[in-house]
Design a protein around this motif. Structure first.
Motif, mmCIF file in Angstrom:
data_model
loop_
_atom_site.group_PDB
_atom_site.id
_atom_site.type_symbol
_atom_site.label_atom_id
_atom_site.label_comp_id
_atom_site.label_asym_id
_atom_site.label_seq_id
_atom_site.Cartn_x
_atom_site.Cartn_y
_atom_site.Cartn_z
ATOM 1 N N ARG A 85 39.490 34.572 39.111
ATOM 2 C CA ARG A 85 40.315 34.206 37.968
ATOM 3 C C ARG A 85 40.851 35.415 37.213
ATOM 4 N N ARG A 125 27.947 32.800 41.989
ATOM 5 C CA ARG A 125 29.013 31.836 41.709
ATOM 6 C C ARG A 125 29.800 32.225 40.457
ATOM 7 N N ASP A 126 29.088 32.650 39.429
ATOM 8 C CA ASP A 126 29.760 33.081 38.192
ATOM 9 C C ASP A 126 30.618 34.314 38.449
ATOM 10 N N LEU A 127 30.080 35.271 39.206
ATOM 11 C CA LEU A 127 30.828 36.497 39.481
ATOM 12 C C LEU A 127 32.052 36.202 40.331
ATOM 13 N N GLU A 163 23.330 31.410 41.192
ATOM 14 C CA GLU A 163 24.061 31.221 39.934
ATOM 15 C C GLU A 163 24.878 32.463 39.582
ATOM 16 N N TYR A 164 24.253 33.628 39.738
ATOM 17 C CA TYR A 164 24.937 34.885 39.447
ATOM 18 C C TYR A 164 26.166 35.046 40.329
ATOM 19 N N ARG A 172 23.293 41.255 30.338
ATOM 20 C CA ARG A 172 24.090 40.412 31.242
ATOM 21 C C ARG A 172 23.241 40.036 32.444
ATOM 22 N N ASN A 173 23.727 39.052 33.212
ATOM 23 C CA ASN A 173 23.028 38.641 34.419
ATOM 24 C C ASN A 173 23.196 39.694 35.516
ATOM 25 N N ALA A 193 33.764 33.400 40.568
ATOM 26 C CA ALA A 193 34.762 32.702 39.750
ATOM 27 C C ALA A 193 35.508 33.676 38.853
ATOM 28 N N ASP A 194 34.783 34.637 38.283
ATOM 29 C CA ASP A 194 35.407 35.627 37.404
ATOM 30 C C ASP A 194 36.337 36.549 38.182
ATOM 31 N N LYS A 232 34.943 28.106 46.198
ATOM 32 C CA LYS A 232 35.719 28.629 45.081
ATOM 33 C C LYS A 232 37.014 29.358 45.435
#
Length: 203
Positions: free
Chosen positions: A118, A110-112, A107-108, A70-71, A114-115, A148
């Motif tokens: 959500r 932003r993805d985290l 990038e990491y 994983r990232n 958002a998760d 976000k």
């Protein structure tokens, strides 16, 4: 110092013995490439260099292994690598992964974020805390939250609709719902406003 023995260990390591005493665990591949073997002499500088090379190789391999699954943020990656190597080698490996483009904190993060918004239903303050703990810089964290973070009252309403609203019928359930929302990082004013909206619509 005389190399008196080299014994295999787990996880690709070899135990190096000098003058009959254990000296260090060295990455086996690094040791083989060095050409050092029992019967050879080694001085302090050579030993120090061997240990550094071993740590750097192990750190790089561990970094790639972790990133296959994983990232990670750069700090998180260095923290995990440092469990098996020196902190210096761990940080160097993490920096190298970032230079190769295999680690990208923006990038990491932003993805985290958002998760966490959500899937976990976390508030902006809770997401902020999680990102800072991963070593994401404050300025980047603030930028991501501005991009976000959902409206807190709307997010609490969503959580009430999905999970906590059914507990509001009695005082015990109400306290449990409020406590659960507070653990997600929401403030009392937003919780009260969302509950009032939820209950007024039900009526």
């Amino acid at each position: 110092m005389l190399i008196t023995a080299v014994e295999p260990r787990r996880k690709g390591l070899s135990a190096l013995f000098l003058d009959g005493e254990f000296a260090a665990n060295i990455d086996t591949e690094t040791l083989l490439r060095s050409g050092l073997r029992p019967g050879r002499e080694i001085d302090d500088d050579q030993l120090h260099g061997l240990i550094l090379e071993s740590d750097n190789r192990r750190a790089g391999e561990k970094a790639l292994y972790l990133l296959e699954h994983r990232n990670h943020s750069q700090k998180e990656l260095a923290d995990k690598i440092s469990r098996i190597t020196t902190r210096e080698a761990a940080e160097a490996a993490a920096r190298h992964m970032a230079e190769l483009g295999l680690v990208n904190d923006g990038e990491y993060a932003r993805d985290l974020a958002a998760d966490l918004f959500r899937r976990k239903g976390y508030s902006a303050s809770r997401v902020r805390r999680e990102l800072l703990q991963k070593g994401i810089e404050e300025e980047l964290v603030q930028q991501i939250l501005e991009e976000k973070a959902p409206d807190p009252v709307e997010k609490i309403r969503e959580l009430l609709d999905k999970k906590y609203g059914r507990l509001l019928g009695d005082e015990k359930g109400r306290r449990r719902s409020i406590a659960a929302l507070q653990r997600l990082g929401y403030g009392w004013d937003d919780i009260r406003a969302a509950i009032n909206q939820f209950e007024n619509e039900d009526e």
